[in-house]
Design a protein around this motif. Structure first.
Motif: not given
Length: 315
Positions: A55-82
């Protein structure tokens, strides 16, 4: 005008950046472990550690935030945790459903509020104007979900004229789609129409007191004709602003209405994700709603300047 548009666009981008940080930060500090929720209470520490890494939960918060924003900008909203499924396709489908519902609700509100508000203002010293004002005050006090329940009982259960709930995509059956949209749109639009009627009445009354309206009436025009020819454009300026603000209320109201009528929109997706503690879905849905509200406010600012040319000269 170009400077005004550029400045408003920069404000929009800055607001989006701040909102994204707040949404991500709020989700990050919530108690609970998404990996634990996904795996259950009997998961081993090794499996939890591996899932957190996936899930990427073991990475630093800043890295997780940048990955999330980068995904949103490219249309990748990630995968459901459930469920592990991609969030993007489901979110896009649900967003389209909510846009249909909110758009239809806003249309109902405008179709009710504009004629009712104008009539209440033009006849504000007559019984008909007082009746319209009283009905609008009564409508403001009625919750959207209660209006929905009453409408279902009367038009779906008792009369059987329209479906009581469910959703049919317009490409599948346009007639069934429109029939299924009537009651949810009325549930949203009746309440918001009552609110908007008061603003339309107030804006029209202000315009009717202007000197150019008095001049038009002195030339023989009735109050309604003077307003129609010379005042509606000016009366529309504050009403447009209120319409933009009401979109937020409609989005919130849609969450409840979607539950009442079993409509698979963003509201239902958000409530399901909250119940399942699927935090990434919650995060994505909230960000999409924030983006929608900010974009509407931006468009309202632009339309405000178009309706009121004096604002184009303001630096």
């Amino acid at each position: 005008m170009l400077f005004q548009l550029t400045r408003r666009l920069l404000i929009l981008l800055a607001s989006l950046a701040v909102a994204s940080v707040l949404v991500f930060g709020f989700m990050a500090v919530l108690p609970g472990d998404p990996a634990q929720v996904a795996l259950g209470v009997n998961a081993t520490p090794e499996l939890l550690a591996r899932t957190r890494h996936e899930f990427g939960l073991d990475r630093p918060l800043v890295v997780r935030y940048l990955d999330w924003i980068g995904g949103l900008l490219t249309g990748d909203f990630g995968r459901s945790y459930v469920t592990g499924e991609r969030i993007g396709p489901s979110l896009v489908d649900r967003y389209g459903v909510t846009l249909w519902l909110v758009g239809a609700g806003m249309l109902v509100a405008v179709l009710i509020a504009v004629p009712a508000g104008v009539l209440a203002a033009v006849r504000h010293r007559r019984i008909s104007g007082a009746v319209i004002s009283g009905l609008s005050q009564l409508g403001v006090a009625v919750p959207g979900f209660l209006a929905g329940i009453v409408l279902v009982q009367v038009f779906a259960v008792s009369l059987g004229l329209v479906p009581s709930g469910g959703w049919t995509p317009p490409v599948v059956d346009p007639v069934e789609f429109l029939l299924g949209l009537i009651l949810p749109a009325l549930s949203l639009g009746l309440v918001q129409g009552a609110v908007l009627t008061r603003y339309v009445r107030s804006a029209v009354l202000d315009v009717l007191r202007e000197d150019y309206i008095r001049t038009a009436r002195a030339k023989g025009l009735t109050p309604f004709r003077a307003l129609l020819r010379h005042g509606l454009r000016n009366a529309a300026v504050p009403v447009v602003t209120v319409l933009g603000l009401q979109l937020t209320t409609l989005l919130v109201g849609a969450v409840v209405v979607e539950r009442v009528f079993v409509i698979p929109g963003l509201g239902s997706l958000l409530l399901d994700a909250v119940g399942n503690r699927d935090l990434l879905v919650v995060q994505d849905v909230v960000m999409v709603l924030v983006l929608t509200v900010l974009l509407v406010n931006f468009l309202v600012d632009v339309l405000y300047a178009v309706l009121n040319p004096r604002l184009r000269q303001v630096g």
